[in-house]
Scaffold this motif. Structure first.
Motif, short mmCIF file in Angstrom:
data_model
loop_
_atom_site.label_atom_id
_atom_site.label_comp_id
_atom_site.label_asym_id
_atom_site.label_seq_id
_atom_site.Cartn_x
_atom_site.Cartn_y
_atom_site.Cartn_z
N ASP A 298 0.84 -1.21 0.00
CA ASP A 298 0.00 0.00 0.00
C ASP A 298 0.87 1.25 0.00
O ASP A 298 0.58 2.22 -0.70
CB ASP A 298 -0.92 0.01 1.23
N ARG A 301 2.49 1.78 -3.41
CA ARG A 301 1.49 2.27 -4.37
C ARG A 301 1.21 3.75 -4.14
O ARG A 301 1.16 4.54 -5.09
CB ARG A 301 0.20 1.46 -4.23
N TYR A 328 5.47 1.66 -13.39
CA TYR A 328 4.40 0.90 -14.04
C TYR A 328 4.70 0.76 -15.53
O TYR A 328 4.64 1.73 -16.28
CB TYR A 328 3.05 1.58 -13.85
N TYR A 333 -2.80 -0.14 -16.89
CA TYR A 333 -2.87 -0.56 -15.48
C TYR A 333 -2.56 0.63 -14.57
O TYR A 333 -3.22 0.82 -13.54
CB TYR A 333 -1.88 -1.69 -15.23
N GLN A 336 -5.56 2.81 -14.29
CA GLN A 336 -6.56 2.18 -13.42
C GLN A 336 -6.22 2.40 -11.95
O GLN A 336 -7.10 2.79 -11.15
CB GLN A 336 -6.62 0.69 -13.73
N ILE A 337 -4.96 2.15 -11.58
CA ILE A 337 -4.52 2.35 -10.19
C ILE A 337 -4.63 3.83 -9.80
O ILE A 337 -5.08 4.17 -8.70
CB ILE A 337 -3.07 1.87 -10.01
N GLU A 340 -8.18 4.68 -9.07
CA GLU A 340 -8.61 4.10 -7.80
C GLU A 340 -8.14 4.96 -6.62
O GLU A 340 -8.85 5.13 -5.63
CB GLU A 340 -8.05 2.69 -7.65
N GLN A 341 -6.93 5.52 -6.74
CA GLN A 341 -6.35 6.29 -5.65
C GLN A 341 -6.85 7.73 -5.60
O GLN A 341 -6.99 8.30 -4.52
CB GLN A 341 -4.82 6.29 -5.78
#
Length: 357
Positions: A298, A301, A328, A333, A336-337, A340-341
């Motif tokens: 976590d 990220r 990355y 991808y 997408q991450i 999300e964040q």
């Protein structure tokens, strides 16, 4: 009632403190007074005392020596330090001995006596909730909300802020640190209160890491206090960078954070960082979660997304390039991450950043 002992070699100072403080309104009573540490210890042998107000500089036995001696025979006794010269080293030593708070004699007349005792009582309640009774509300209700309710809400917010500072997650996480700084400025608390909090916090850090920065400057307002803790954090990382001591868990975790920051763009696994700080992977992950408040994955990220945010705002590089720059290889991808964040696509984040600037 909380039983209080006043210890000060200045008779006028003792009498003044006894007379000006609204003790009974905060469930306290002055059980006695003593002119020096030796007499205070004699008093403690004959009387039950919950809280001492102790002058730091006294003949026969100093305030620090008294607190040390008293805690051996009376482990539940707590103290508040009285100081004329706000000597950082003495104040820090006192906090290490479990002192609840300190009161500057120079600033005493400028401070709200109510707030001083209220603050001290809350700290006692936090340590001994089963022994310290709650005081009754005597403030009338206005517009459906009593003054006590407003005060309680303010106190709860402060206690949450104090707890967040003392968790030390801010030491490892830039986002948490920035958020806490903003909250602290908005809290509009007294400078004295912030000084006490920050002194206790850095005592925690320096005891755990076995560091002695000796770093202290005059604090005039809230923003100065926040800037001070910001510079202190930078100094800690500077010392950790130079340190070769891998026997202290805190130093290992701070070195781990620095290593993560330096290798954000690379493929990075927990075992890589664990090896860097000479730990097994499982023990490293356990310590990392405990001290930083985040799992390794976590945390990595979050740091990559924060690095991406900076690059999106500060450069015109394409999203594919930025994805690679923060570790990355797959830009889809990464998007997408990122969404999300941040709840935004990278392109949306960049557009908003440019509008704000």
């Amino acid at each position: 009632m909380i039983s209080v002992l006043i210890v000060d070699d200045d008779k006028l100072a003792r009498k003044g403190l006894i007379s000006i403080m609204p003790w009974s309104e905060h469930g306290m009573k002055v059980a006695g007074e003593a002119a020096n540490g030796a007499k205070a210890l004699e008093f403690l042998e004959q009387h039950t005392v919950d809280l001492m107000f102790v002058d730091i500089s006294m003949p026969v036995m100093s305030g620090i020596e008294l607190i040390q001696a008293a805690r051996i025979k009376h482990p539940s006794l707590r103290s508040v330090m009285l100081t004329f010269h706000e000597d950082f080293e003495n104040v820090q030593t006192a906090y290490r001995l479990g002192v609840l708070d300190y009161i500057s004699k120079v600033r005493l007349e400028l401070e709200d006596d109510e707030q001083i005792l209220k603050r001290i009582r809350h700290k006692l309640v936090d340590e001994f909730p089963q022994h310290i009774p709650k005081t009754e509300s005597t403030v009338p209700v206005q517009n459906g909300i009593s003054g006590d309710e407003n005060g309680f809400r303010d106190d709860e917010q402060w206690r949450k802020l104090e707890q967040d500072w003392r968790s030390l997650y801010w030491l490892y996480n830039d986002a948490i640190f920035q958020h806490l700084c903003t909250q602290t400025i908005e809290s509009n608390r007294s400078v004295r209160r912030l000084e006490g909090l920050f002194m206790r916090v850095i005592s925690q850090v320096e005891i755990a890491a076995q560091l002695d920065t000796g770093f202290w400057t005059e604090i005039d307002d809230i923003r100065t206090a926040v800037e001070w803790i910001r510079r202190y954090r930078i100094l800690i990382y500077s010392q950790v960078t130079k340190s070769t001591d891998l026997t202290k868990t805190m130093i290992c975790m701070l070195k781990a954070v620095l290593f993560i920051h330096q290798h954000t763009a690379e493929t990075l696994h927990a075992e890589d960082v664990a090896e860097h700080v000479n730990m097994s992977r499982s023990y490293f992950c356990q310590c990392f979660k405990k001290l930083t408040g985040s799992t390794f994955n976590d945390y990595l990220r979050q740091e990559r997304i924060r690095a991406a945010e900076r690059l999106l705002c500060e450069t015109n590089r394409p999203v594919t390039w930025i994805a690679n720059a923060v570790g990355y290889g797959d830009s889809k991808y990464f998007s997408q991450i990122f969404q999300e964040q941040t709840r935004m696509l990278p392109s949306e984040f960049r557009a908003q950043c440019h509008r704000e600037n």
